[in-house]
Design an enzyme around this catalytic site. Structure first.
Site, PDB file in Angstrom:
ATOM      1  N   SER A 118       0.822  -1.312   0.058  1.00 11.86           N
ATOM      2  CA  SER A 118      -0.061  -0.079  -0.029  1.00 11.86           C
ATOM      3  C   SER A 118       0.860   1.163  -0.246  1.00 11.86           C
ATOM      4  O   SER A 118       1.985   1.245   0.286  1.00 11.86           O
ATOM      5  CB  SER A 118      -0.788  -0.027   1.244  1.00 11.86           C
ATOM      6  OG  SER A 118      -1.622  -1.183   1.236  1.00 11.86           O
TER       7      SER A 118
HETATM    8  N1  SAH Z   1      -0.395  -4.655   4.522  1.00 13.45           N
HETATM    9  C1  SAH Z   1       0.352  -5.082   3.064  1.00 13.45           C
HETATM   10  C2  SAH Z   1      -0.794  -4.493   1.979  1.00 13.45           C
HETATM   11  C3  SAH Z   1      -1.710  -5.923   1.723  1.00 13.45           C
HETATM   12  S1  SAH Z   1      -2.544  -6.100   0.334  1.00 13.45           S
HETATM   13  C4  SAH Z   1       1.395  -4.096   2.987  1.00 13.45           C
HETATM   14  O1  SAH Z   1       1.897  -3.341   3.856  1.00 13.45           O
HETATM   15  O2  SAH Z   1       2.072  -4.110   2.157  1.00 13.45           O
HETATM   16  C5  SAH Z   1      -3.618  -7.150   0.714  1.00 13.45           C
HETATM   17  C6  SAH Z   1      -3.096  -8.662   1.127  1.00 13.45           C
HETATM   18  O3  SAH Z   1      -4.322  -9.321   1.786  1.00 13.45           O
HETATM   19  C7  SAH Z   1      -2.902  -9.377  -0.145  1.00 13.45           C
HETATM   20  O4  SAH Z   1      -1.421  -9.831   0.092  1.00 13.45           O
HETATM   21  C8  SAH Z   1      -4.035 -10.375   0.042  1.00 13.45           C
HETATM   22  O5  SAH Z   1      -3.518 -11.925  -0.524  1.00 13.45           O
HETATM   23  C9  SAH Z   1      -4.018 -10.632   1.305  1.00 13.45           C
HETATM   24  N2  SAH Z   1      -5.262 -11.329   1.897  1.00 13.45           N
HETATM   25  C10 SAH Z   1      -6.600 -11.407   1.152  1.00 13.45           C
HETATM   26  N3  SAH Z   1      -7.451 -12.023   1.908  1.00 13.45           N
HETATM   27  C11 SAH Z   1      -6.925 -12.600   3.014  1.00 13.45           C
HETATM   28  C12 SAH Z   1      -7.345 -13.205   4.210  1.00 13.45           C
HETATM   29  N4  SAH Z   1      -8.479 -13.804   4.299  1.00 13.45           N
HETATM   30  N5  SAH Z   1      -6.067 -13.625   5.049  1.00 13.45           N
HETATM   31  C13 SAH Z   1      -5.065 -12.910   4.968  1.00 13.45           C
HETATM   32  N6  SAH Z   1      -4.747 -12.223   3.842  1.00 13.45           N
HETATM   33  C14 SAH Z   1      -5.592 -11.939   2.932  1.00 13.45           C
END
Ligand code: SAH
Length: 278
Positions: A118
């Site tokens: 992000s």
């Molecule tokens: N926090 C991250 C950005 C995350 S993007 C950073 O600092 O870079 C969102 C992420 O959530 C993705 O990698 C996606 O695979 C994950 N995601 C989606 N559904 C999820 C779930 N049920 N449990 C855990 N992770 C999940």
């Protein structure tokens, strides 16, 4: 006696130096290699990235000042401590994006497998909204690049994070060790169900993927007095909003709508999704 005092002072200075070990190109290369990743930037590019960091930190400060009245000094410290270039990596293509860190217009970056890092203003905003304190135990849903949980880990006692995409989660799990971030704990799984094995629950839960509705297990795992920051909305659609859920001392939950956001979807069997291949 004097000698003893001197010896203690020298020892103390040695520890202080080790703790503050310079983050230079050599340290960056060593940590990258130590985490099993490629270095594909030059010393010159590394220097250019480092030179942009101060401006980015000022941008974060101004952004938080304008939204919250005053930026949390602990958050600014953590932002300055973290080497963002280390987290800028595409794991599917096995290439580093480090050369583009601290971009003037903060934006999200693809880290592979459909996941994203992000933008740094959004991450700083969600962090201050969650208001982490030193003694807190934090859970993040959606490890992605690992940057958000690394940032939180500098401000709290223990930092847990769950990622659902196995090849991404497994690679990112290896990047905290070389930085010495021993209080970061990761696992692969469906974060909808939280991390119930962590006894006592969490002071803060930060969800960094958009949920179609609030996962009840996460509310259950919130401590009394705890807070959850979660984007809610439909997958890949505009109109997602951040919500802040607070649990009072009696266990009653209150919610408040915050700003508009855009996140990749929270995928879960609970929403009837087909989960990523193992
Ligand atoms: N926090 C991250 C950005 C995350 S993007 C950073 O600092 O870079 C969102 C992420 O959530 C993705 O990698 C996606 O695979 C994950 N995601 C989606 N559904 C999820 C779930 N049920 N449990 C855990 N992770 C999940």
């Amino acid at each position: 006696m004097r000698k003893k005092v001197l010896a203690v002072m020298v020892l103390f200075m040695a520890f202080a130096l080790a703790a503050n070990a310079a983050w230079d190109f050599e340290a960056y290369q060593k940590a990258m290699t130590g985490s099993g990743r490629k270095v594909n930037i030059s010393a010159k590019t590394f220097a250019a990235v480092s030179a942009r960091k101060e401006t980015a930190a000022k941008t974060v400060q101004k952004y938080l000042d304008s939204h919250f009245g005053k930026a949390d000094p602990a958050l600014l410290e953590a932002f300055k401590e973290l080497p963002r270039e280390y987290f800028m990596y595409n794991y599917e293509q096995n290439v580093s994006l480090a050369g583009m860190a601290y971009e003037a217009q903060a934006k999200p970056w693809a880290v592979g497998y459909g996941s994203a890092l992000s933008d740094y203003l959004g991450q700083a905003y969600m962090t201050q909204l969650a208001a982490p304190k030193k003694e807190d135990v934090v859970l993040e849903i959606g490890t992605g690049s690992g940057y958000q949980i690394a940032l939180l880990s500098r401000m709290v006692k223990e930092a847990y994070s769950i990622e659902i995409i196995k090849p991404l989660g497994e690679q990112v799990a290896k990047i905290f060790g070389p930085l010495g971030y021993a209080n970061v704990h990761t696992k692969i799984g469906d974060g909808y169900y939280g991390w119930p094995e962590v006894k006592g629950g969490f002071d803060i839960i930060i969800v960094t993927c958009a949920a179609r509705s609030v996962p009840p297990p996460l509310l259950e795992q919130l401590k009394p007095g705890g807070k959850m920051v979660i984007p809610i909305g439909q997958p890949y659609k505009r109109g997602q909003f951040l919500y802040v859920y607070t649990k009072d001392q009696d266990g009653k939950v209150h919610s408040k709508k915050d700003m508009g956001v855009f996140f990749v979807p929270l995928k879960s069997t609970a929403f009837g999704d087909k989960l990523p291949a193992k």
